[in-house]
Design an enzyme around this catalytic site. Structure first.
Site, short mmCIF file in Angstrom:
data_model
loop_
_atom_site.label_atom_id
_atom_site.label_comp_id
_atom_site.label_asym_id
_atom_site.label_seq_id
_atom_site.Cartn_x
_atom_site.Cartn_y
_atom_site.Cartn_z
N PHE A 45 0.83 -1.20 0.00
CA PHE A 45 0.00 0.00 0.00
C PHE A 45 0.87 1.25 0.00
O PHE A 45 1.90 1.31 0.69
CB PHE A 45 -0.88 0.06 1.26
CG PHE A 45 -1.81 -1.09 1.45
CD1 PHE A 45 -3.13 -1.02 1.00
CD2 PHE A 45 -1.40 -2.25 2.10
CE1 PHE A 45 -4.01 -2.08 1.20
CE2 PHE A 45 -2.27 -3.30 2.31
CZ PHE A 45 -3.57 -3.22 1.85
N ASP A 46 0.44 2.25 -0.74
CA ASP A 46 0.95 3.60 -0.54
C ASP A 46 0.29 4.15 0.73
O ASP A 46 -0.68 3.57 1.24
CB ASP A 46 0.59 4.46 -1.76
CG ASP A 46 1.09 5.89 -1.63
OD1 ASP A 46 2.12 6.11 -0.96
OD2 ASP A 46 0.44 6.79 -2.20
#
Length: 457
Positions: free
Chosen positions: A302-303
């Site tokens: 995930f960012d």
């Protein structure tokens, strides 16, 4: 409401052999039976129980044909006790067909090597199991539901061109003519296979638990295309039993009814619509280069901002620059970030991870999560970590890149999927062979320029 029994279906011997396209064909062979049985409907039958192993590889389309044959030839043994809802004289062919179809489908689902209704009463396999006379699937409120578009699960570029160039009628005709030709795997295929790997491990540890990944195939296709999709799913040995074929209508209402935890689609407009309804969603893209990924561990990256967290800090950076952003993060170090669109999905992954931890399998957990952010650790990373800890969420690995390209790091991680809100990073990851999904959320959607070296994101 009609209540159906799951007692053994009595049919003639069924020989099943696989065909080159992964479907199955069956031939009927009559066997001599010394005694004829006569049920309470007055139907004389020569019957033999079919073992589950005979039907474990049979395609759904063959199940329909088998049920129709059983009903048409009346090769059923149906005592009154199995039909408490109706008098014998009122039973028609439609009830026989419906019941036989239901029984054959139930037989097909669990690939186990014993006869239905035999010595063992426990039937397991796929996600279904036999409980109190019915086939059981996880309830949406207990499962982690992942809805996947057929256009990202499989490669359908050719069919899409037929639709765009020749229209819907020619498209349907083409699909029907090629329904025995399975689609090739698409960008979401390794991700879905990894979900099923996790399910297999969970069933070993918690045989009765409903806390599993539940995969729903979502498509705008007409129901006629469903046969090709089912044949493809069987060909690739995927365990997908829930379909949503909308015939061109929006699927968003159905996603809410399924209590969907994640929606993956090739249609960016529908992804935005899902996000607006509070459903975690991302747009996936076809890529020619794909890095080989783990077959035993689900890896999800995930960012941070506008993905796990809100775009609050992103707005400061876009409006006032990098220095103001650093100052804002230091001043608000102990103030939690608001949640972003994918926070709920990370939470669902963490819930399943803890089931493995409870069995002493933290170091052998088949789920691993990553935070891959362009934030720098010392100046802005601490707020992100404090927020995750306050939420009660664990990230297995956190990479603070301080503006460095994400592609090389993702190439080392080899995630099944990576979520980012900026196309610049999605494209960079794809160039390195990573399956990256775009989350069209937040202020970054108004800024399409590549970021400057050293900038945060």
């Amino acid at each position: 409401m009609v209540k159906m029994s799951l007692d053994p279906v009595q049919v003639k011997e069924l020989n099943v052999s696989p065909s080159p396209n992964g479907d199955s064909r069956a031939s009927w062979e009559e066997e001599e039976v010394e005694e004829e049985e006569e049920d309470r409907l007055g139907i004389a039958t020569k019957t033999k129980p079919v073992s589950v192993t005979d039907l474990s590889s049979v395609s759904p389309s063959l199940c329909f044909r088998l049920a129709a044959r059983m009903s048409r030839t009346q090769k059923l043994s149906l005592p009154d006790s199995r039909f408490p809802f109706q008098e014998a004289s009122d039973r028609g062919s439609s009830e026989l067909f419906t019941t036989s179809l239901f029984k054959v489908w139930c037989l097909r689902c669990p690939p186990v090597a014993h006869q239905w209704g035999g010595a063992s009463d426990k039937v397991t396999g796929r996600r279904a199991r036999k409980v109190e006379g019915g086939v059981f699937f996880p309830k949406p409120e207990n499962a982690v539901t992942v809805a996947v578009s057929s256009r990202v699960l499989f490669r359908t570029e050719l069919e899409q061109r037929v639709f765009e160039q020749k229209g819907v009628e020619e498209y349907l005709r083409y699909q029907i003519e090629h329904e025995n030709e399975p689609f090739a795997p698409g960008p979401a295929f390794p991700f879905v296979k990894a979900l099923e790997t996790v399910n297999a491990r969970l069933r070993e540890l918690y045989p009765q638990s409903e806390e599993l990944f539940d995969i729903v195939l979502v498509t705008y296709n007409h129901a006629h295309v469903g046969i090709r999709l089912i044949n493809t799913i069987n060909h690739h040995n995927l365990f997908i039993e829930r379909f949503c074929m909308t015939g061109g209508s929006s699927p968003i209402g159905y996603l809410k009814a399924w209590q969907t935890n994640l929606y993956l689609s090739a249609d960016a407009d529908k992804v935005r619509e899902a996000l607006a309804e509070g459903i975690a969603a991302a747009t996936m893209f076809m890529t020619e280069k794909l890095t080989e990924v783990s077959e035993s561990q689900l890896r999800v990256a995930f960012d941070g901002d506008a993905v796990l967290f809100s775009d609050e800090s992103e707005r400061i950076f876009k409006a006032h620059g990098l220095d103001k952003f650093f100052q804002h993060e230091q001043d608000n170090e102990d103030t939690l970030l608001d949640h972003g669109p994918l926070k709920g999905f990370l939470e669902a992954l963490g819930k399943l991870q803890k089931k493995f931890y409870a069995k002493g399998q933290r170091l052998d957990c088949p789920i691993r999560t990553y935070l891959v952010t362009a934030r720098s650790a010392a100046s802005s990373g601490i707020r992100a970590l404090k927020t995750l800890r306050a939420w009660g969420l664990e990230i297995d690995e956190a990479l603070f890149l301080a503006g460095a390209p994400k592609g090389p790091m993702l190439e080392k991680i080899r995630p099944h999927i990576y979520f980012d809100d900026q196309m610049f990073h999605v494209e960079g990851a794809a160039e390195m062979g990573t399956v990256a999904a775009h989350v069209p959320y937040g202020v970054a959607q108004k800024h399409n320029q590549p970021q400057k070296p050293g900038a945060r994101k």
